[in-house]
Design a protein around this motif. Structure first.
Motif, PDB file in Angstrom:
ATOM      1  N   LEU A  69       0.831  -1.209   0.000  1.00 41.52           N
ATOM      2  CA  LEU A  69       0.000   0.000   0.000  1.00 41.52           C
ATOM      3  C   LEU A  69       0.865   1.258   0.000  1.00 41.52           C
ATOM      4  CD1 LEU A  69      -2.757  -1.035   2.589  1.00 41.52           C
ATOM      5  CD2 LEU A  69      -3.024  -0.803   0.118  1.00 41.52           C
ATOM      6  N   LEU A  70       1.959   1.211   0.739  1.00 47.95           N
ATOM      7  CA  LEU A  70       2.839   2.383   0.788  1.00 47.95           C
ATOM      8  C   LEU A  70       3.464   2.653  -0.577  1.00 47.95           C
ATOM      9  CD1 LEU A  70       3.783   4.368   3.000  1.00 47.95           C
ATOM     10  CD2 LEU A  70       5.822   2.947   3.276  1.00 47.95           C
ATOM     11  N   GLY A  71       3.706   1.605  -1.349  1.00 48.42           N
ATOM     12  CA  GLY A  71       4.229   1.786  -2.694  1.00 48.42           C
ATOM     13  C   GLY A  71       3.267   2.478  -3.631  1.00 48.42           C
ATOM     14  N   LEU A  85       3.099   7.993   8.258  1.00 51.10           N
ATOM     15  CA  LEU A  85       4.156   7.408   7.432  1.00 51.10           C
ATOM     16  C   LEU A  85       3.709   7.521   5.978  1.00 51.10           C
ATOM     17  CD1 LEU A  85       6.814   5.826   7.167  1.00 51.10           C
ATOM     18  CD2 LEU A  85       5.495   3.725   7.402  1.00 51.10           C
ATOM     19  N   THR A  86       4.363   8.398   5.238  1.00 54.66           N
ATOM     20  CA  THR A  86       3.955   8.643   3.849  1.00 54.66           C
ATOM     21  C   THR A  86       5.121   8.547   2.868  1.00 54.66           C
ATOM     22  OG1 THR A  86       4.284  11.026   4.104  1.00 54.66           O
ATOM     23  CG2 THR A  86       2.084  10.158   4.593  1.00 54.66           C
ATOM     24  N   MET A  87       6.270   8.038   3.295  1.00 58.39           N
ATOM     25  CA  MET A  87       7.418   7.905   2.399  1.00 58.39           C
ATOM     26  C   MET A  87       7.194   6.713   1.475  1.00 58.39           C
ATOM     27  SD  MET A  87      10.441   9.023   1.476  1.00 58.39           S
ATOM     28  CE  MET A  87      10.983  10.028   2.835  1.00 58.39           C
ATOM     29  N   ALA A  88       6.812   6.986   0.225  1.00 59.97           N
ATOM     30  CA  ALA A  88       6.499   5.921  -0.728  1.00 59.97           C
ATOM     31  C   ALA A  88       7.774   5.410  -1.377  1.00 59.97           C
ATOM     32  CB  ALA A  88       5.544   6.431  -1.798  1.00 59.97           C
ATOM     33  N   PRO A  89       8.070   4.107  -1.302  1.00 55.12           N
ATOM     34  CA  PRO A  89       9.215   3.558  -2.039  1.00 55.12           C
ATOM     35  C   PRO A  89       8.933   3.545  -3.541  1.00 55.12           C
ATOM     36  CG  PRO A  89       8.015   1.814  -0.907  1.00 55.12           C
ATOM     37  CD  PRO A  89       7.388   3.099  -0.480  1.00 55.12           C
ATOM     38  N   LEU A  92       8.680   0.222  -5.772  1.00 52.91           N
ATOM     39  CA  LEU A  92       7.399  -0.488  -5.784  1.00 52.91           C
ATOM     40  C   LEU A  92       6.369   0.285  -6.610  1.00 52.91           C
ATOM     41  CD1 LEU A  92       7.184  -1.590  -2.037  1.00 52.91           C
ATOM     42  CD2 LEU A  92       8.178  -2.809  -3.974  1.00 52.91           C
ATOM     43  N   THR A  93       6.399   1.597  -6.534  1.00 54.52           N
ATOM     44  CA  THR A  93       5.476   2.396  -7.344  1.00 54.52           C
ATOM     45  C   THR A  93       5.715   2.177  -8.830  1.00 54.52           C
ATOM     46  OG1 THR A  93       5.500   4.067  -5.591  1.00 54.52           O
ATOM     47  CG2 THR A  93       4.612   4.728  -7.720  1.00 54.52           C
ATOM     48  N   ALA A  94       6.977   2.142  -9.231  1.00 58.06           N
ATOM     49  CA  ALA A  94       7.292   1.934 -10.648  1.00 58.06           C
ATOM     50  C   ALA A  94       6.866   0.540 -11.108  1.00 58.06           C
ATOM     51  CB  ALA A  94       8.788   2.141 -10.881  1.00 58.06           C
ATOM     52  N   ALA A 152      -8.248   5.437  -2.023  1.00 54.78           N
ATOM     53  CA  ALA A 152      -8.239   6.533  -2.993  1.00 54.78           C
ATOM     54  C   ALA A 152      -6.878   6.640  -3.681  1.00 54.78           C
ATOM     55  CB  ALA A 152      -8.585   7.848  -2.298  1.00 54.78           C
ATOM     56  N   ALA A 153      -5.785   6.473  -2.917  1.00 56.57           N
ATOM     57  CA  ALA A 153      -4.452   6.536  -3.516  1.00 56.57           C
ATOM     58  C   ALA A 153      -4.239   5.394  -4.505  1.00 56.57           C
ATOM     59  CB  ALA A 153      -3.381   6.497  -2.418  1.00 56.57           C
ATOM     60  N   VAL A 154      -4.672   4.181  -4.146  1.00 54.02           N
ATOM     61  CA  VAL A 154      -4.535   3.042  -5.057  1.00 54.02           C
ATOM     62  C   VAL A 154      -5.385   3.255  -6.307  1.00 54.02           C
ATOM     63  CG1 VAL A 154      -4.895   0.558  -5.307  1.00 54.02           C
ATOM     64  CG2 VAL A 154      -3.950   1.466  -3.186  1.00 54.02           C
ATOM     65  N   ALA A 155      -6.584   3.790  -6.136  1.00 51.46           N
ATOM     66  CA  ALA A 155      -7.461   4.027  -7.288  1.00 51.46           C
ATOM     67  C   ALA A 155      -6.863   5.055  -8.236  1.00 51.46           C
ATOM     68  CB  ALA A 155      -8.840   4.478  -6.797  1.00 51.46           C
ATOM     69  N   VAL A 156      -6.245   6.103  -7.692  1.00 51.55           N
ATOM     70  CA  VAL A 156      -5.638   7.137  -8.552  1.00 51.55           C
ATOM     71  C   VAL A 156      -4.496   6.545  -9.359  1.00 51.55           C
ATOM     72  CG1 VAL A 156      -4.291   9.264  -8.516  1.00 51.55           C
ATOM     73  CG2 VAL A 156      -6.359   9.078  -7.131  1.00 51.55           C
ATOM     74  N   LEU A 157      -3.604   5.794  -8.711  1.00 49.03           N
ATOM     75  CA  LEU A 157      -2.476   5.208  -9.440  1.00 49.03           C
ATOM     76  C   LEU A 157      -2.959   4.203 -10.474  1.00 49.03           C
ATOM     77  CD1 LEU A 157       0.572   4.916  -9.791  1.00 49.03           C
ATOM     78  CD2 LEU A 157       0.539   3.145  -8.027  1.00 49.03           C
ATOM     79  N   ALA A 158      -3.937   3.366 -10.110  1.00 51.50           N
ATOM     80  CA  ALA A 158      -4.448   2.378 -11.064  1.00 51.50           C
ATOM     81  C   ALA A 158      -5.143   3.050 -12.240  1.00 51.50           C
ATOM     82  CB  ALA A 158      -5.402   1.421 -10.344  1.00 51.50           C
TER      83      ALA A 158
END
Length: 517
Positions: A69-71, A85-89, A92-94, A152-158
């Motif tokens: 989820l953090l990614g 804690l909001t430091m996204a690795p 994992l995002t890429a 909401a964050a996962v939905a935006v990235l997807a």
């Protein structure tokens, strides 16, 4: 009976390319599970080899879900105090964005595209995200999720990744038949309806060079890749000359702890590259509230013992690390050359097929002084393009694109690791955006104009050729008069020739001819 047997089973051939919404839903689930497995396998492997038996397999699974989820940029909380804690690795995002783009591209390549296909794909992905949120929302979780912001964050990235994948494949949701179909991107009438005037049409021609935005976007992307290379270079030098190895060796008391530290450093490596690029650009980054690490000076407080943070320069003013600011000059050369060459229009003659050829078969065209073809085939092509002002406008547009992109990446690379002093980590987005735009404009503008001048110089005649053409044109009357004079002089008989003719006449007749001379 013959008519019934001859009827096709499907009325529209493009229906063969459709898939059910359930298949697209399962595709989204599979994509989410693949990205989750990329995190869960190393975490569970570390749990197996860890010498401590306090944590269970469920706790390890919660940690993996929290990291997943953090990614996606989802905010989490840790501890009883619920420190943010909001430091996204970014690694994992890429990975998540690439897999979602590939899934969206496969959807966009279908013969028949419906809006429910990408929607079902995102819904399947969100189903796995909902399960991860439910697993991390329990009180015993070390990293607890916040359901609504996380989903909401996962939905935006997807949504953004799938939409980009569908768009890059040439399809648009809600268009039957894909590209070129009725109502599709290639259909007639897809331009401006009714010829409505736009605000850009009121600008002068030099301020709106044609086709500048795609070139500026590619130049901005090239700058971001060059800035990433700059950050990687700075990070490599810091690793070689820094204390990261000794810090990791001191923290790794056992193999499991050492591998866990290496895993944490690996998934945060893209973040460190962005931080190093911000350092080279000038603004630097913060390692806590009231701190800054920049080439012009570093002011730090107590830094957590972590290998990547051990690479930060110690307190003090400018030193040899100021040389890192010279690297953005190299990063701006490639996009500047791209813009400079794009500012020169391709030279294409109107009637090149009927050009005369020489003995080797190469085109042989003679141009007059006024730029007209001698055989009447049209004017000589000119390398006009955007012009110097249009090239400068394209450079500024690319600078804005690069600045916005760098600001977004800098914002994604930062975050918080807790409350208090650890509430500010990473580069400041607006400072990085402004520095990137300024660097691009300063470096790329002169190089692009020089590249355009050189491209136009190589396509025009040199001063020797122009001098030769001027000489031939100015001396044409003299050369014509001289040629006529020589032609007339060649017709006059010389005295020797006349004497020989008289002697020949005497030898034949025995006496001179009274009519001769």
């Amino acid at each position: 009976m013959t008519q019934l047997m001859g009827r096709p089973i499907l009325g529209v051939p493009s229906e063969l390319g459709t898939r059910s919404a359930l298949a697209d839903l399962l595709t989204g689930v599979r994509t989410a599970l693949l990205t989750l497995a990329a995190v869960a396998v190393p975490v569970l492997g570390l749990w197996v080899i860890a010498p401590f038996g306090d944590d269970s397999a469920a706790d390890a699974a919660r940690v993996a879900s929290a990291l997943w989820l953090l990614g996606h940029g989802a905010p989490l909380t840790r501890g009883e105090a619920e420190a943010p804690l909001t430091m996204a690795p970014l690694l994992l995002t890429a990975c998540s964005a690439v897999l979602l783009c590939r899934a969206g591209r496969r959807i966009g390549r279908r013969g028949r595209l419906h809006w429910r296909a990408p929607l079902a794909l995102c819904a399947g992905y969100l189903l796995v995200a909902a399960g991860a949120v439910a697993q991390c929302a329990v009180p015993e979780a070390g990293l607890r999720a916040r359901p609504l912001p996380d989903l909401a964050a996962v939905a935006v990235l997807a949504g953004l990744s799938v939409g980009y994948g569908v768009r890059s494949a040439g399809g648009r949701p809600g268009v039957v038949g894909g590209p070129g179909a009725v109502g599709g991107p290639g259909a007639a009438g897809s331009g401006r309806a009714g010829g409505a005037p736009r605000a850009l049409d009121r600008l002068p021609a030099w301020a709106r060079p044609p086709g500048a935005f795609p070139v500026a976007a590619r130049a901005g992307l090239a700058w971001l890749l060059g800035a990433a290379a700059v950050g990687g270079t700075v990070l490599t030098v810091a690793v070689v000359l820094g204390q990261a190895g000794r810090s990791a060796h001191g923290l790794g008391s056992d193999p499991a702890a050492y591998l866990g530290m290496l895993l944490a450093s690996a998934i945060l490596l893209p973040n460190a590259v962005v931080w190093a690029a911000a350092y080279a650009l000038g603004p630097g980054f913060t390692v806590g509230t009231g701190t800054v690490a920049a080439p012009l000076g570093t002011h730090l407080a107590a830094v957590p013992d972590f290998p990547l943070l051990a690479l930060v320069a110690p307190d003090g003013g400018p030193d040899w690390r100021l040389l890192a600011c010279a690297l953005p000059f190299a990063a701006g050369v490639v996009p500047a050359l791209l813009l400079g060459r794009a500012g020169v229009a391709p030279a294409v003659a109107a009637t090149a097929d009927d050009w005369p050829v020489d003995r080797n078969g190469a085109p042989h065209v003679v141009w007059t002084a006024d730029g007209e073809r001698a055989d009447g085939g049209g004017r000589e092509p000119e390398a006009a393009g955007w012009g110097a002002a249009g090239t400068a406008v394209a450079v500024l547009l690319a600078a804005v694109v690069a600045g916005v992109g760098a600001g977004v990446v800098a914002w994604a690379a930062g975050g918080t690791l807790g409350a208090g002093r650890m509430a500010e980590l990473g580069p400041v987005a607006w400072q990085v955006a402004a520095a990137t735009a300024a660097w691009f404009a300063v470096v790329a503008a002169p190089v692009a104009l020089a590249a355009r001048w050189w491209a136009m110089r190589s396509r025009t005649a040199s001063w020797r050729d122009r001098l030769g053409r001027w000489t031939v044109r100015r001396t044409a009357p003299v050369r014509v008069a001289l040629h006529r004079l020589l032609a007339r002089a060649s017709e006059v008989r010389s005295p020797l020739a006349r004497w020989r003719e008289r002697r020949a006449a005497v030898d034949i007749d025995g006496e001179p001819d009274p009519l001769d001379g």
